[in-house]
Enzyme design. Structure first.
Site, short mmCIF file in Angstrom:
data_model
loop_
_atom_site.label_atom_id
_atom_site.label_comp_id
_atom_site.label_asym_id
_atom_site.label_seq_id
_atom_site.Cartn_x
_atom_site.Cartn_y
_atom_site.Cartn_z
N ARG A 28 0.82 -1.22 0.00
CA ARG A 28 0.00 0.00 0.00
C ARG A 28 0.85 1.26 0.00
O ARG A 28 0.46 2.28 -0.55
CB ARG A 28 -0.95 -0.02 1.20
CG ARG A 28 -2.10 -1.05 1.01
CD ARG A 28 -2.74 -1.40 2.32
NE ARG A 28 -3.94 -2.22 2.21
CZ ARG A 28 -3.95 -3.56 2.07
NH1 ARG A 28 -2.81 -4.23 1.97
NH2 ARG A 28 -5.09 -4.22 2.01
N GLY A 95 -1.56 -11.71 -4.73
CA GLY A 95 -2.99 -11.43 -4.74
C GLY A 95 -3.29 -9.98 -4.37
O GLY A 95 -4.21 -9.36 -4.92
N ARG A 123 -6.72 -18.11 -8.72
CA ARG A 123 -7.39 -17.35 -7.65
C ARG A 123 -8.54 -16.52 -8.20
O ARG A 123 -8.41 -15.87 -9.23
CB ARG A 123 -6.36 -16.50 -6.90
CG ARG A 123 -5.29 -17.41 -6.31
CD ARG A 123 -4.31 -16.69 -5.46
NE ARG A 123 -4.94 -16.18 -4.24
CZ ARG A 123 -4.29 -15.45 -3.34
NH1 ARG A 123 -3.02 -15.14 -3.53
NH2 ARG A 123 -4.91 -15.03 -2.26
N SER A 168 -13.01 -9.78 2.95
CA SER A 168 -11.71 -9.72 2.28
C SER A 168 -11.20 -8.30 2.23
O SER A 168 -11.82 -7.41 1.64
CB SER A 168 -11.82 -10.28 0.85
OG SER A 168 -10.71 -9.86 0.09
N ASP A 316 -3.94 -15.43 7.62
CA ASP A 316 -2.66 -15.91 7.08
C ASP A 316 -1.88 -16.74 8.09
O ASP A 316 -0.88 -17.37 7.74
CB ASP A 316 -1.81 -14.71 6.62
CG ASP A 316 -2.41 -14.04 5.40
OD1 ASP A 316 -3.22 -14.67 4.69
OD2 ASP A 316 -2.07 -12.87 5.15
N LYS A 343 -6.40 -19.21 -1.18
CA LYS A 343 -5.14 -18.49 -0.94
C LYS A 343 -4.09 -18.97 -1.95
O LYS A 343 -4.44 -19.62 -2.93
CB LYS A 343 -4.69 -18.71 0.51
CG LYS A 343 -5.64 -18.08 1.53
CD LYS A 343 -5.66 -16.58 1.41
CE LYS A 343 -6.68 -15.95 2.32
NZ LYS A 343 -6.82 -14.51 2.11
N ARG A 347 -5.19 -23.87 1.26
CA ARG A 347 -4.44 -24.09 2.49
C ARG A 347 -5.11 -25.07 3.46
O ARG A 347 -4.45 -25.50 4.41
CB ARG A 347 -4.15 -22.75 3.19
CG ARG A 347 -3.05 -21.98 2.49
CD ARG A 347 -2.64 -20.74 3.25
NE ARG A 347 -1.56 -20.05 2.54
CZ ARG A 347 -1.28 -18.76 2.67
NH1 ARG A 347 -1.99 -18.01 3.49
NH2 ARG A 347 -0.28 -18.23 2.00
C1 S3P Z 1 -4.29 -9.02 2.40
C2 S3P Z 1 -5.52 -9.53 2.72
C3 S3P Z 1 -5.80 -10.95 2.95
C4 S3P Z 1 -4.51 -11.73 3.21
C5 S3P Z 1 -3.42 -11.37 2.24
C6 S3P Z 1 -3.10 -9.88 2.32
C7 S3P Z 1 -4.16 -7.58 2.16
O1 S3P Z 1 -6.39 -11.51 1.78
O2 S3P Z 1 -4.75 -13.12 3.17
O3 S3P Z 1 -2.23 -12.11 2.53
O4 S3P Z 1 -3.01 -7.08 2.09
O5 S3P Z 1 -5.17 -6.89 2.03
P1 S3P Z 1 -8.00 -11.44 1.56
O6 S3P Z 1 -8.39 -10.04 1.50
O7 S3P Z 1 -8.25 -12.15 0.26
O8 S3P Z 1 -8.59 -12.19 2.72
#
Ligand code: S3P
Length: 430
Positions: A28, A95, A123, A168, A316, A343, A347
């Site tokens: 970010r 992701g 994904r 999420s 996580d 994920k 997992r």
């Molecule tokens: C994350 C959110 C989570 C997490 C990922 C990082 C983020 O995923 O599992 O490792 O930085 O916003 P989800 O939003 O898909 O749950």
């Protein structure tokens, strides 16, 4: 296929390590640095492969990003400073990069195309592309925009009134980043609170976002101003050493600079409920993201139930919590965690299959797993399956295995913790 052979630790783990930068906040910091006006300096940026993918994508969008003396310096020119990329944007294994990037690109009046690695290709993206299409973005891709490769032609977004079907932070953040570029005010409601780094970052960069319980309101057309970011250590990386300290006999570890944002500290709650001797925070710092030091000692553990609103606060950490549970007396039940299936790997399957190979008493359920302990773990041959957190969990398991453990594909770990083995070796008593 590459592999590493790992042995049990004989005299416990002792000493201190400074936990590397938080992955979510590092991503970010680059994204907000890019869409704000001015120069953003990021300290303690995580140089993991995922965050390097974010830097590479934003460079392809025309943003100047320098890496100097361990700092990352971003010259942002606002949303309008992003240019149509002449190359394909490659998010690698990340992701967070792809989903947040989709939110940003949906508001930009140009064409871009995005790919990732094999894992990214499995994904689900519909959770992001569908609401972004509702806002007016033209998104296409495999299986009707559900999977990579994806293309985006953005611009001219309408505001969004939307209740997220899944908890999420990546989806929430993508929609917030699109909403910043839309007409009028958007309302996004999350079913359960998830990590709030995006909301905190908007405020840190001089923007406005209103949050009441799980309802978030964001006005479009906001201009963000550059702001320096000090990235705290990643509690999701610290988690491996918290568990190592608790399960390896004769251990005492000090983990420094760990991010303590309450939307991320579920692991501490669970470990305490299981009887772990964690002291926190010895040295809490107040920044826009709180952080402090954590001390952990070898502990007598008992089983617990991990469920409900706690799940997004430790999503996580579930692989390493599963390992912890194999060493706890009694039954541990992890439920409401279907998200584990989408994920970096599924997992539920990878944790259960790999820990079973080591002799753990663990069964998969539809939305989690059940572990009965304590069970001694034998060594053997296991694989990260290309998933960094599975690789680290198994490397920690090796510390208490009765015979040698061979870990296939350990390099996946550099996605989030390039110095993992260096830190682990520093803590071993010879
Ligand atoms: C994350 C959110 C989570 C997490 C990922 C990082 C983020 O995923 O599992 O490792 O930085 O916003 P989800 O939003 O898909 O749950």
């Amino acid at each position: 296929m590459s592999f590493v052979k790992l042995e049990a630790v004989i005299n416990g783990l002792n000493g201190e390590i400074v936990i590397p930068g938080d992955k979510s906040i590092s991503h970010r910091s680059v994204m907000f640095g890019a869409i704000a006006d001015g120069i953003t300096k990021v300290t303690n940026f995580l140089p993991g492969e995922d965050c390097l993918s974010t830097i590479s994508c934003f460079r392809k969008l025309g943003v100047k990003i320098e890496e100097k003396n361990g700092e990352v310096i971003i010259t942002g020119k606002g949303f309008d400073g992003l240019n149509e990329p002449s190359e394909i944007l490659d998010v690698g294994n990340s992701g967070t990069t792809i989903r947040l990037l989709l939110g940003i690109l949906s508001g930009r009046p140009f064409f871009s195309s995005i790919i990732g690695d094999q894992s990214i290709g499995k994904r689900p993206m519909t959770r992001v592309t569908e609401p972004l299409r509702t806002m007016g973005a033209v998104i296409d891709g495999r299986k009707n925009g559900g999977y990579t490769p994806l293309t985006v032609r953005g611009g001219g977004l309408r505001n969004l009134q939307y209740k997220l079907p899944v908890a999420s932070a990546q989806v929430k953040s993508a929609l917030i980043l699109a909403a910043l570029q839309a007409d009028g005010e958007s309302t996004i409601i999350e079913p359960t609170e998830t990590r709030d780094h995006t909301e905190k970052m908007i405020q840190h960069f001089g923007g406005e976002i209103i949050k009441e319980d799980q309802t978030i309101r964001v006005k479009g057309g906001q201009k963000l101003k550059a702001a320096d970011v000090v990235v705290p250590g990643d509690i999701s990386s610290a988690a491996f050493f918290l568990v190592a300290g608790a399960i390896v006999p004769n251990s005492e570890l000090l983990l420094k600079n760990v991010g303590l944002n309450p939307t991320r500290t579920g692991i501490i709650e669970v470990m305490k409920a299981m009887g772990a001797k964690i002291t926190l925070p010895l040295n809490e710092q107040t920044s826009f993201e709180p952080y402090g030091d954590l001390f952990i000692q070898t502990s007598n553990l008992s089983g617990t139930v991990v469920e409900g609103d706690l799940i997004p606060k430790l999503i996580d950490e579930i692989p390493i919590i599963a390992l912890l549970a194999t060493q706890a007396i009694g039954r541990t039940v992890i439920k409401d965690a279907e998200e584990l299936k989408v994920k970096e790997t599924n997992r539920i399957d990878t944790v259960v299959n790999e820990l079973k190979k080591l002799g753990a008493n663990i069964e998969a359920t539809d939305d989690g797993m059940i572990i009965n302990g304590p069970t001694p773990l034998r060594g053997g041959s296991v694989s990260s399956h290309g998933d960094h957190r599975i690789g680290m969990m198994l490397a920690i398991a090796a510390l208490i295995c009765q015979t040698e453990l061979t870990l296939e594909n350990p390099e996946a770990i550099s996605v989030s913790y390039p110095k993992f083995f260096t830190h682990l070796n520093q803590l071993k008593n010879r």
